[in-house]
Design a protein around this motif. Structure first.
Motif, PDB file in Angstrom:
ATOM      1  N   ALA A   1      43.201  41.550  35.901  1.00 56.91           N
ATOM      2  CA  ALA A   1      43.978  41.198  34.711  1.00 56.91           C
ATOM      3  C   ALA A   1      43.150  40.497  33.654  1.00 56.91           C
ATOM      4  O   ALA A   1      43.545  40.447  32.489  1.00 56.91           O
ATOM      5  CB  ALA A   1      45.158  40.316  35.101  1.00 56.91           C
ATOM      6  N   THR A   2      41.995  39.929  34.039  1.00 59.17           N
ATOM      7  CA  THR A   2      41.210  39.111  33.103  1.00 59.17           C
ATOM      8  C   THR A   2      40.780  39.880  31.858  1.00 59.17           C
ATOM      9  O   THR A   2      40.941  39.409  30.733  1.00 59.17           O
ATOM     10  CB  THR A   2      39.973  38.521  33.794  1.00 59.17           C
ATOM     11  OG1 THR A   2      39.189  39.599  34.358  1.00 59.17           O
ATOM     12  CG2 THR A   2      40.378  37.564  34.906  1.00 59.17           C
ATOM     13  N   SER A   3      40.222  41.074  32.059  1.00 66.26           N
ATOM     14  CA  SER A   3      39.748  41.838  30.903  1.00 66.26           C
ATOM     15  C   SER A   3      40.904  42.358  30.068  1.00 66.26           C
ATOM     16  O   SER A   3      40.783  42.515  28.851  1.00 66.26           O
ATOM     17  CB  SER A   3      38.878  43.009  31.369  1.00 66.26           C
ATOM     18  OG  SER A   3      39.607  43.855  32.250  1.00 66.26           O
ATOM     19  N   ALA A   4      42.048  42.605  30.713  1.00 68.07           N
ATOM     20  CA  ALA A   4      43.198  43.162  29.994  1.00 68.07           C
ATOM     21  C   ALA A   4      43.793  42.167  29.014  1.00 68.07           C
ATOM     22  O   ALA A   4      44.329  42.563  27.976  1.00 68.07           O
ATOM     23  CB  ALA A   4      44.263  43.615  30.990  1.00 68.07           C
ATOM     24  N   VAL A   5      43.705  40.861  29.328  1.00 68.96           N
ATOM     25  CA  VAL A   5      44.299  39.850  28.445  1.00 68.96           C
ATOM     26  C   VAL A   5      43.250  38.925  27.833  1.00 68.96           C
ATOM     27  O   VAL A   5      43.593  37.975  27.132  1.00 68.96           O
ATOM     28  CB  VAL A   5      45.352  39.017  29.209  1.00 68.96           C
ATOM     29  CG1 VAL A   5      46.515  39.888  29.628  1.00 68.96           C
ATOM     30  CG2 VAL A   5      44.745  38.307  30.404  1.00 68.96           C
ATOM     31  N   ASN A   6      41.993  39.190  28.125  1.00 60.11           N
ATOM     32  CA  ASN A   6      40.884  38.413  27.557  1.00 60.11           C
ATOM     33  C   ASN A   6      40.988  36.931  27.893  1.00 60.11           C
ATOM     34  O   ASN A   6      40.827  36.067  27.027  1.00 60.11           O
ATOM     35  CB  ASN A   6      40.812  38.616  26.041  1.00 60.11           C
ATOM     36  CG  ASN A   6      39.471  38.179  25.457  1.00 60.11           C
ATOM     37  OD1 ASN A   6      38.448  38.198  26.154  1.00 60.11           O
ATOM     38  ND2 ASN A   6      39.478  37.784  24.198  1.00 60.11           N
ATOM     39  N   LEU A   7      41.299  36.640  29.152  1.00 58.68           N
ATOM     40  CA  LEU A   7      41.311  35.272  29.666  1.00 58.68           C
ATOM     41  C   LEU A   7      40.454  35.231  30.929  1.00 58.68           C
ATOM     42  O   LEU A   7      40.354  36.223  31.655  1.00 58.68           O
ATOM     43  CB  LEU A   7      42.735  34.825  30.009  1.00 58.68           C
ATOM     44  CG  LEU A   7      43.665  34.444  28.856  1.00 58.68           C
ATOM     45  CD1 LEU A   7      45.079  34.243  29.380  1.00 58.68           C
ATOM     46  CD2 LEU A   7      43.182  33.169  28.163  1.00 58.68           C
ATOM     47  N   SER A   8      39.853  34.086  31.196  1.00 56.81           N
ATOM     48  CA  SER A   8      39.028  33.972  32.394  1.00 56.81           C
ATOM     49  C   SER A   8      39.906  33.919  33.638  1.00 56.81           C
ATOM     50  O   SER A   8      41.093  33.579  33.572  1.00 56.81           O
ATOM     51  CB  SER A   8      38.165  32.706  32.321  1.00 56.81           C
ATOM     52  OG  SER A   8      38.983  31.550  32.399  1.00 56.81           O
TER      53      SER A   8
END
Length: 388
Positions: A26-33
């Motif tokens: 999910a990190t890359s999909a929402v641009n959160l670490s």
């Protein structure tokens, strides 16, 4: 947990975890670490006091609560559309739309005036659309701004429903049901349904907003109301709404107790000799009235238009005015013999009473129960029976 405490970016992350099965995916999909998503999910679960995911060695699977919230988040984000919309920006635009001024929006939300200005301006820049225009001391939503405000309000409705459903899992149902009541619905069907529902669900707050269809339809469309009860329209012009029939109403011609036509079995031509007090054009009752007399080649005068039963009653008691109403709207007046039935409208001109909801509405459990109570009340009215 209050809906304004939610973070839309974190909710997007929850949705992606449910779709992809892991926090790392999910990190890359929402641009959160990954740590940021993990912490956000932990805080959300702590606030809701339920786990949203079952942690397994091969990934994460939504719990029942997680499935509920996933469904509501997905529906809410369809209304929000842009990833540039934050909860603070959304809240500021809704408050500005409701209050009509930055000062009013500040007072309504408790946010500072500069914060409201900044949030609305940032939102307009992010969406690349003008959202408001100033008119003296007040601001007016542009057509685009009004459309975004409607969509944002529907998003909030979805999120509130999700929180309510999760609270219900813990035995704490907090849902509010907002009902738009048109004149006839207030006579019998709503009191019956409300009494039955409240006896079973006393913790659910019911808000009844009275008005004509013209006054209630926009609050229904933007999510301020959950359901509207009254005469249905045919055809239904609002494509985002849907109707459900409850019962057929039988309108009757009424006059004062000693009106010259009482007891005479009058024809259309006899009725047309007297003035009428009726609701405005465009209402189903007025349409039935006009179709009936047109079918008989008559055109009675309607010098007084009013949707107020109290006004109509008082006018008729001191004059030869007639009206067309349901007997259910004037039971006290008929029993007290202030008014009398003069004639009954033929069956082909009867009107249909029902409930109108948004096409996109996905009812919660308590909403479904209330709708069932409306249907039961309608059945009792139609059949003259009463069950507990």
């Amino acid at each position: 947990m209050d809906v304004w405490e939610l973070n839309l970016r974190h909710l997007r992350a929850v949705l992606k975890i449910a779709e992809l099965g892991t926090v790392s995916a999910a990190t890359s999909a929402v641009n959160l670490s990954q740590p940021a998503i993990t912490q956000a999910l932990g805080r959300l679960e702590a606030a809701l006091q339920v786990p949203l995911f079952e942690r397994r060695h091969d990934g994460m699977v939504p719990t029942h609560a997680g499935q509920i919230l996933r469904s509501r988040i997905s529906a809410a984000l369809l209304h929000v559309r842009s990833p540039h919309v934050t909860m603070s920006r959304l809240r500021a635009l809704l408050a500005l739309s409701d209050s009509g001024s930055y000062a009013g929006a500040s007072q309504e939300t408790g946010l500072s005036l500069p914060s409201i200005h900044r949030a609305v301006n940032d939102l307009a820049l992010a969406l690349r659309r003008p959202l408001v225009v100033r008119r003296g001391k007040h601001v007016v939503m542009t057509e685009t701004g009004a459309q975004f405000a409607r969509e944002f309000r529907l998003a909030v409705v979805e999120l509130e429903a999700g929180l309510s459903e999760i609270h219900a899992l813990r035995g704490h149902e907090t849902r509010r049901i907002a009902i738009g009541a048109m004149p006839l619905s207030r006579a019998r069907i709503l009191p019956l349904a409300v009494a039955r529902f409240h006896a079973r669900r006393p913790q659910v707050r019911l808000t009844i907003v009275e008005g004509s269809r013209a006054e209630l339809v926009e609050p229904l469309r933007n999510g301020s109301l959950d359901v509207m009860v009254g005469a249905l329209r045919s055809p239904l012009v609002e494509t985002d709404l849907e109707q459900r029939t409850l019962f057929e109403d039988v309108p009757v011609f009424l006059g004062r107790h000693d009106h010259p036509l009482v007891g005479t079995e009058p024809e259309a031509a006899d009725l047309a000799r007297y003035p009428f007090c009726l609701p405005a054009r465009g209402t189903p009752l007025r349409d039935s009235f006009e179709r009936y007399f047109e079918s008989h080649g008559q055109s009675p005068q309607v010098p007084l238009e009013s949707g107020s039963v109290m006004m109509i009653r008082q006018v008729m008691m001191d004059s030869d005015f007639l009206t067309l109403l349901s007997r259910d709207q004037v039971p006290v007046e008929l029993e007290a013999k202030w008014l009398s039935q003069v004639a009954q409208l033929p069956a082909q001109f009867h009107r249909v009473i029902g409930m109108t909801t948004r096409h996109s509405l996905r009812p919660t459990t308590v909403q479904e129960e209330f709708f069932a109570d409306l249907e039961q009340a309608a059945h009792e009215i139609a059949t003259g029976t009463k069950t507990r």
